[in-house]
Design a protein around this motif. Structure first.
Motif, PDB file in Angstrom:
ATOM      1  N   ALA A 353       0.831  -1.208   0.000  1.00 19.51           N
ATOM      2  CA  ALA A 353       0.000   0.000   0.000  1.00 19.51           C
ATOM      3  C   ALA A 353       0.863   1.254   0.000  1.00 19.51           C
ATOM      4  O   ALA A 353       0.565   2.236  -0.695  1.00 19.51           O
ATOM      5  N   LEU A 354       1.953   1.238   0.780  1.00 19.82           N
ATOM      6  CA  LEU A 354       2.847   2.392   0.811  1.00 19.82           C
ATOM      7  C   LEU A 354       3.531   2.597  -0.537  1.00 19.82           C
ATOM      8  O   LEU A 354       3.694   3.736  -0.995  1.00 19.82           O
ATOM      9  N   LEU A 355       3.918   1.496  -1.188  1.00 17.77           N
ATOM     10  CA  LEU A 355       4.504   1.611  -2.520  1.00 17.77           C
ATOM     11  C   LEU A 355       3.489   2.184  -3.506  1.00 17.77           C
ATOM     12  O   LEU A 355       3.834   3.023  -4.352  1.00 17.77           O
ATOM     13  N   ILE A 356       2.251   1.741  -3.389  1.00 13.28           N
ATOM     14  CA  ILE A 356       1.198   2.285  -4.257  1.00 13.28           C
ATOM     15  C   ILE A 356       1.052   3.787  -4.025  1.00 13.28           C
ATOM     16  O   ILE A 356       0.809   4.562  -4.961  1.00 13.28           O
ATOM     17  N   MET A 357       1.206   4.234  -2.767  1.00 19.09           N
ATOM     18  CA  MET A 357       1.136   5.670  -2.490  1.00 19.09           C
ATOM     19  C   MET A 357       2.227   6.419  -3.246  1.00 19.09           C
ATOM     20  O   MET A 357       2.053   7.584  -3.623  1.00 19.09           O
ATOM     21  N   GLY A 358       3.359   5.747  -3.466  1.00 15.17           N
ATOM     22  CA  GLY A 358       4.434   6.372  -4.230  1.00 15.17           C
ATOM     23  C   GLY A 358       4.044   6.714  -5.652  1.00 15.17           C
ATOM     24  O   GLY A 358       4.670   7.565  -6.292  1.00 15.17           O
ATOM     25  N   ILE A 359       2.981   6.067  -6.144  1.00 16.10           N
ATOM     26  CA  ILE A 359       2.494   6.354  -7.497  1.00 16.10           C
ATOM     27  C   ILE A 359       1.984   7.788  -7.598  1.00 16.10           C
ATOM     28  O   ILE A 359       1.823   8.334  -8.691  1.00 16.10           O
ATOM     29  N   SER A 360       1.776   8.444  -6.436  1.00 20.67           N
ATOM     30  CA  SER A 360       1.342   9.844  -6.452  1.00 20.67           C
ATOM     31  C   SER A 360       2.370  10.738  -7.138  1.00 20.67           C
ATOM     32  O   SER A 360       2.069  11.889  -7.483  1.00 20.67           O
ATOM     33  N   GLY A 361       3.581  10.226  -7.350  1.00 15.39           N
ATOM     34  CA  GLY A 361       4.544  10.985  -8.148  1.00 15.39           C
ATOM     35  C   GLY A 361       3.995  11.295  -9.527  1.00 15.39           C
ATOM     36  O   GLY A 361       4.315  12.331 -10.123  1.00 15.39           O
ATOM     37  N   GLY A 362       3.140  10.407 -10.032  1.00 17.41           N
ATOM     38  CA  GLY A 362       2.496  10.635 -11.321  1.00 17.41           C
ATOM     39  C   GLY A 362       1.442  11.713 -11.272  1.00 17.41           C
ATOM     40  O   GLY A 362       1.026  12.231 -12.313  1.00 17.41           O
ATOM     41  N   ALA A 363       0.986  12.070 -10.056  1.00 19.05           N
ATOM     42  CA  ALA A 363       0.019  13.154  -9.901  1.00 19.05           C
ATOM     43  C   ALA A 363       0.718  14.496  -9.743  1.00 19.05           C
ATOM     44  O   ALA A 363       0.344  15.489 -10.378  1.00 19.05           O
ATOM     45  N   ILE A 364       1.740  14.516  -8.905  1.00 15.02           N
ATOM     46  CA  ILE A 364       2.348  15.781  -8.493  1.00 15.02           C
ATOM     47  C   ILE A 364       3.407  16.271  -9.475  1.00 15.02           C
ATOM     48  O   ILE A 364       3.426  17.444  -9.869  1.00 15.02           O
ATOM     49  N   LEU A 365       4.300  15.370  -9.901  1.00 13.62           N
ATOM     50  CA  LEU A 365       5.445  15.809 -10.703  1.00 13.62           C
ATOM     51  C   LEU A 365       5.077  16.303 -12.107  1.00 13.62           C
ATOM     52  O   LEU A 365       5.682  17.265 -12.592  1.00 13.62           O
ATOM     53  N   PRO A 366       4.080  15.697 -12.810  1.00 13.40           N
ATOM     54  CA  PRO A 366       3.677  16.297 -14.088  1.00 13.40           C
ATOM     55  C   PRO A 366       3.107  17.704 -13.927  1.00 13.40           C
ATOM     56  O   PRO A 366       3.299  18.554 -14.799  1.00 13.40           O
ATOM     57  N   LEU A 367       2.408  17.958 -12.792  1.00  9.52           N
ATOM     58  CA  LEU A 367       1.933  19.320 -12.535  1.00  9.52           C
ATOM     59  C   LEU A 367       3.108  20.273 -12.363  1.00  9.52           C
ATOM     60  O   LEU A 367       3.082  21.407 -12.838  1.00  9.52           O
ATOM     61  N   VAL A 368       4.149  19.807 -11.664  1.00  8.07           N
ATOM     62  CA  VAL A 368       5.353  20.619 -11.504  1.00  8.07           C
ATOM     63  C   VAL A 368       5.979  20.893 -12.871  1.00  8.07           C
ATOM     64  O   VAL A 368       6.398  22.014 -13.169  1.00  8.07           O
TER      65      VAL A 368
END
Length: 406
Positions: A353-368
Motif C-alpha cells: 500500500a505504501l509503494l502504491i502511495m508512491g504512485i502519487s509521483g504521477g500526480a504531483i510531478l507532471p503538474l510541476v
C-alpha cells in the motif's frame, strides 16, 4: 516447465489480463491531456490536472485499499477494483454531455480509486506467486500486457479524439468520448464478474514470503523499520513521476514543437514500443543473466543520459530521446517491487500500500513540469526536472535497496 512454474502460469495469465485493462485505461491519459487542452482551451498546468486527478487517488486510497484487502482477500479485491473503475468510466458520459472538465476529473479520480485497489492486490500477488528471485521476470510479463494495451489505447483514442480540426463547440468535440467509454464501462463490469467467479486465482498469503527462514519481521514491529521499503517508496515516487512525464507529455511536447496533432498523437506509442522491448529483455535476462538490482542501476543511468540528450537536441531527435526514456523506465517497476518488499513478511500488504502511495509521483510531478513549462515558456527546458528523479533512482539501485536497518 516445472510443476512449480505450472502452478502459477494460469493465475499469472489472469493477472496479465488485468494489467492489460489498467494499461489501456492509464496510457490513454496522454491523449486526453492534449484532447482536453484543445477542447477546453487549457494551459499546460491545467491540462496536467488529468494526471493529477488520476494518480492522486493512489495516495489517498492506498492505505484504505490495504484494509479492504485484509477483509476481501486478493481476488475479491481485484473484482471490486474493476467495478469501481467502471463507475469512473461511466462518469465520462455525462461529463461529455454537459462539457464539464471538473466532472471528467472526478471520473479520472474514480478510475484511479479502482486502479489503486487493483494494483495494491495484483502487484504483491504477482511477487508472491512464485520464486522471489524471478519476480521481476513475472512482472515484466505483466508489463508487456500493460504496454500492449497502452499502444492499442493510444492508437484507438488518438485516432478518435485528435483527428481533424477543432469542433465548433466543446460539446460537439467531447461527444467523441461517449461511445468508447460506454464500451469500456461494459468491459470492466464483465471482467469484474468474471474475476469474482473465477476459480483460477487461488488466494496466496504474504507469509509465504518468509519461507526459507527469513526472520526480518521478528526484529521489526513497524513497516517503517524497513529502509529498503521506505526508500523504495520515495524511489517509486520519483520513478512514476518520471515515467508519467515522459509518457504523457510527449504528445503535447510534439505539438509544441510544431508537429501536427495527427502526427504527434502517435509519439506516445514510440515510448510504449520501447518499453515493450525492455520488458522482453527483462523476461529473457532476469534473473539468469542480470540481477534485479543491476536492472535498476542501468535504468537510472540511461535515464540521466537520455534526459540530457533530449534537452540538448532539437525537433524529432529530441522527441525520440523522450521516447527512449520509455526503455529506461520499463524495468524500474518490476525490479523495484521485489527489492522493496523483500523481507517484509506480515507487513507485505501494508508495504504494498505504501509503494502504491508512491504512485502519487504521477500526480504531483507532471503538474510541476507543467507549471515549470508555463513559467519558463519552454516545454523542452522543463525536462530538467527529470534529472534529480533519476539521480535518486541511481542512489536506491546502488545503496538504498540493500539497507536493512537505519
Amino acid at each position: 516447465m516445472s510443476k512449480q512454474n505450472q502452478s502459477y502460469v494460469g493465475p499469472l495469465i489472469i493477472i496479465g489480463l488485468l494489467f492489460f485493462v489498467f494499461g489501456f485505461v492509464t496510457w490513454v491519459n496522454g491523449t486526453l491531456i492534449t484532447f482536453f487542452k484543445k477542447a477546453f482551451s487549457l494551459d499546460n498546468t491545467s491540462s496536467y490536472l488529468v494526471t493529477f486527478a488520476f494518480f492522486i487517488s493512489y495516495t489517498l486510497m492506498a492505505i484504505p485499499s490495504s484494509e479492504v484487502l485484509k477483509r476481501t482477500g486478493f481476488k475479491n479485491g481485484m473484482s471490486l477494483g474493476l467495478a469501481i473503475m467502471a463507475v469512473g468510466t461511466a462518469i465520462f458520459i455525462p461529463a461529455a454531455q454537459i462539457a464539464s472538465y471538473p466532472l471528467f476529473l472526478v471520473g479520472l479520480f474514480t478510475i484511479g480509486i479502482g486502479l489503486t485497489l487493483l494494483q495494491t492486490a495484483s502487484n504483491p500477488y504477482a511477487t508472491i506467486l512464485g520464486p522471489r528471485e524471478s519476480a521481476a521476470q513475472r512482472i515484466s510479463f505483466l508489463g508487456i500486457a500493460n504496454k500492449l494495451a497502452g499502444i492499442i489505447s493510444q492508437w484507438t483514442f488518438g485516432g478518435l479524439l485528435l483527428a481533424g480540426g477543432a469542433a465548433a463547440a466543446p460539446t460537439d468535440e467531447l461527444q467523441k468520448v461517449e461511445v468508447p467509454y460506454m464500451i469500456l464501462t461494459a468491459v470492466l463490469v464483465v471482467l469484474a464478474v468474471v474475476i469474482k467467479m473465477s476459480k483460477g486465482l487461488p488466494e496466496v498469503s504474504e507469509e509465504q514470503e518468509d519461507e526459507g527462514g527469513n526472520s526480518a519481521t521478528a526484529k521489526h514491529n513497524s513497516v517503517f523499520a524497513f529502509p529498503n521499503l521506505v526508500l523504495g517508496v520515495i524511489a517509486l515516487f520519483c520513478y512514476v513521476g518520471a515515467e508519467v512525464i515522459a509518457g504523457d507529455t510527449i504528445i503535447s511536447y510534439g505539438v509544441s514543437l510544431g508537429f501536427p496533432e495527427s502526427e504527434a498523437s502517435t509519439f506516445g506509442t514510440y515510448t510504449l514500443w520501447l518499453m515493450l522491448a525492455a520488458y522482453g529483455l527483462g523476461i529473457v535476462l532476469i534473473p539468469k543473466y542480470v540481477s534485479q538490482g543491476m536492472c535498476l542501476k542501468v535504468s537510472a543511468i540511461l535515464g540521466l543520459i537520455v534526459t540530457v540528450l533530449a534537452i540538448m537536441t532539437t525537433g524529432f531527435t529530441s522527441v525520440i530521446c523522450i521516447a527512449i526514456l520509455g526503455f529506461a523506465n520499463a524495468l524500474v517497476w518490476p525490479a523495484m517491487w521485489p527489492l522493496a518488499l523483500d523481507g517484509l513478511g506480515k507487513f507485505t500488504k501494508i508495504g504494498s500500500a505504501l509503494l502504491i502511495m508512491g504512485i502519487s509521483g504521477g500526480a504531483i510531478l507532471p503538474l510541476v513540469y507543467g507549471k515549470l513549462a508555463d513559467s519558463i515558456h519552454s516545454t523542452q527546458q522543463a525536462y530538467w526536472l527529470l534529472l534529480p528523479l533519476y539521480a535518486f533512482l541511481l542512489y536506491y539501485s546502488l545503496i538504498g535497496y540493500k539497507k536493512r536497518s537505519w
